[in-house]
Scaffold this active site. Structure first.
Site, PDB file in Angstrom:
ATOM      1  N   THR A 161      76.516 -16.689  44.040  1.00 19.12           N
ATOM      2  CA  THR A 161      76.306 -17.976  43.946  1.00 19.12           C
ATOM      3  C   THR A 161      77.410 -18.220  42.548  1.00 19.12           C
ATOM      4  O   THR A 161      77.447 -17.654  41.787  1.00 19.12           O
ATOM      5  CB  THR A 161      74.890 -18.552  43.678  1.00 19.12           C
ATOM      6  OG1 THR A 161      74.422 -17.840  42.309  1.00 19.12           O
ATOM      7  CG2 THR A 161      74.134 -18.259  44.706  1.00 19.12           C
ATOM      8  N   ASP A 163      72.396 -13.865  42.928  1.00 21.42           N
ATOM      9  CA  ASP A 163      72.380 -15.356  42.430  1.00 21.42           C
ATOM     10  C   ASP A 163      72.523 -15.505  40.994  1.00 21.42           C
ATOM     11  O   ASP A 163      71.383 -15.462  40.012  1.00 21.42           O
ATOM     12  CB  ASP A 163      70.805 -15.963  42.641  1.00 21.42           C
ATOM     13  CG  ASP A 163      70.747 -17.395  42.756  1.00 21.42           C
ATOM     14  OD1 ASP A 163      71.698 -18.134  42.286  1.00 21.42           O
ATOM     15  OD2 ASP A 163      69.461 -17.720  42.811  1.00 21.42           O
ATOM     16  N   GLY A 164      73.669 -15.551  40.435  1.00 17.01           N
ATOM     17  CA  GLY A 164      74.057 -15.496  38.941  1.00 17.01           C
ATOM     18  C   GLY A 164      74.702 -16.949  38.676  1.00 17.01           C
ATOM     19  O   GLY A 164      74.856 -17.270  37.291  1.00 17.01           O
ATOM     20  N   LYS A 165      74.904 -17.546  39.562  1.00 12.33           N
ATOM     21  CA  LYS A 165      75.759 -19.164  39.488  1.00 12.33           C
ATOM     22  C   LYS A 165      76.847 -18.900  38.525  1.00 12.33           C
ATOM     23  O   LYS A 165      76.921 -19.649  37.403  1.00 12.33           O
ATOM     24  CB  LYS A 165      74.409 -19.954  38.963  1.00 12.33           C
ATOM     25  CG  LYS A 165      73.554 -19.916  39.856  1.00 12.33           C
ATOM     26  CD  LYS A 165      72.314 -21.190  39.323  1.00 12.33           C
ATOM     27  CE  LYS A 165      71.335 -21.263  40.494  1.00 12.33           C
ATOM     28  NZ  LYS A 165      70.655 -20.138  40.784  1.00 12.33           N
ATOM     29  N   ARG A 166      77.593 -17.923  38.501  1.00 12.11           N
ATOM     30  CA  ARG A 166      78.701 -17.604  37.526  1.00 12.11           C
ATOM     31  C   ARG A 166      79.901 -18.302  37.688  1.00 12.11           C
ATOM     32  O   ARG A 166      80.258 -19.164  38.731  1.00 12.11           O
ATOM     33  CB  ARG A 166      79.427 -16.186  37.785  1.00 12.11           C
ATOM     34  CG  ARG A 166      78.136 -15.165  37.428  1.00 12.11           C
ATOM     35  CD  ARG A 166      77.702 -14.978  36.016  1.00 12.11           C
ATOM     36  NE  ARG A 166      76.983 -13.897  35.907  1.00 12.11           N
ATOM     37  CZ  ARG A 166      75.641 -13.639  35.429  1.00 12.11           C
ATOM     38  NH1 ARG A 166      74.928 -14.775  35.386  1.00 12.11           N
ATOM     39  NH2 ARG A 166      74.921 -12.538  35.118  1.00 12.11           N
TER      40      ARG A 166
END
Length: 305
Positions: free
Chosen positions: A143, A106-109
């Protein structure tokens, strides 16, 4: 190798669960007795930090594996400890994979295309090094933030197709200020609807044998009204649903997130699991996390059956 969505469905059926345990651990929330057990005064604070973070989270994974289909590692809680935290993350990723759990970063890269490719290489695919390709992490999915548009998403989608991985794009989040941008209107549609339509397009070529796309959406558990519309737009995508419990999402509202087969969701719970010892009379954090994950799993199953 099976598509990500097919592997996810296999795990859901095997575990009779759609629960994901969010690993969002900060050292200040680890029980004092556990810190004292592993703290070695002959070692540096950093070495003690790495040992305690790994051992605590490893035991959480052991405690909940019976009740969850996977774990989601929130990047921020490892990045706050610099590269030392990422050493721990790497070990925990391998540990969870060896447990046959679905493992989500869950890094929202996201970034422009060349930078996005670097992120995708790191967490989904392979990185070129001296003429060969090296896989540094073994995550099943990541993510991403869609704000930069298609060229920022394309590298992730391509690696999902090539390596049978998964992607969860932020569509409607659970935080109170999500409406600042996500509820703006674009040609009589909410912006989150426009993003959901893009997710559908991006996932057309990543469909498994069970009929589900490997490209899904993050939709907060507090957003049941939005979820109804998003489900119409994404009938064959998995929704990653964070925000039940501490963040205010209600388990009974999950019926608005599932598809026509009462499938198509995975539900994340973090603090209610990893810090469950705070809510139980005994101090055994492993037993507390097991009981919490079992209770949440059963509550979710009852709500969506």
């Amino acid at each position: 190798m099976l598509n990500f969505s097919d592997r996810l469905i296999e795990s859901i059926k095997k575990k009779n669960s759609v629960l994901i345990a969010g690993i969002d651990t900060s050292i200040e929330n680890v029980p004092d007795y556990f810190i004292k057990r592993f703290y070695d005064r002959e070692k540096s604070e950093i070495d003690n930090l790495k040992t305690i973070l790994f051992e605590y989270n490893r035991r959480i994974i052991d405690a909940v594996e019976e009740n969850v289909v996977g774990v989601k590692f929130q990047a921020a809680f490892f990045e706050q400890y610099s590269y030392h935290g990422f050493e721990v993350l790497h070990k925990l990723c391998e540990y969870a994979k060896n447990k046959k759990l679905v493992v989500i970063f869950d890094g929202k890269r996201n970034d422009i295309s060349s930078s996005a490719k670097g992120y995708s290489n790191a967490y989904l695919g392979e990185t070129p090094v001296f003429g060969r390709k090296i896989r540094f992490f073994e995550f099943d999915a990541i993510t991403t933030n869609p704000y930069l548009g298609q060229d920022g998403i394309k590298p992730f989608v391509e690696d999902c197709e090539r390596f049978k991985k998964g992607l969860f794009v932020l569509v409607k989040t659970s935080n109170p200020s999500s409406a600042d941008f996500q509820d703006l209107t674009v040609e009589d549609k909410y912006l989150f609807e426009v993003v959901a339509e893009k997710v559908y397009e991006w996932g057309k070529n990543c469909v498994g044998k069970e009929g589900y796309s490997d490209i899904g959406a993050v939709v907060g558990a507090t957003q049941k009204e939005a979820a109804k519309r998003i489900r119409e737009i994404l009938p064959n995508s998995f929704l990653l649903v964070p925000g039940i419990g501490v963040q205010g999402g209600k388990v009974e509202d999950l019926k608005y997130f599932v598809d026509s087969n009462n499938m198509g969701i995975i539900v994340n719970s973090s603090r209610d699991i990893i810090y469950a010892y705070k809510n139980y009379v005994h101090s055994d954090f492993e037993k507390s996390s097991y009981l919490a994950s079992k209770s949440i799993k059963e509550s979710i199953n009852a709500a969506i059956s």
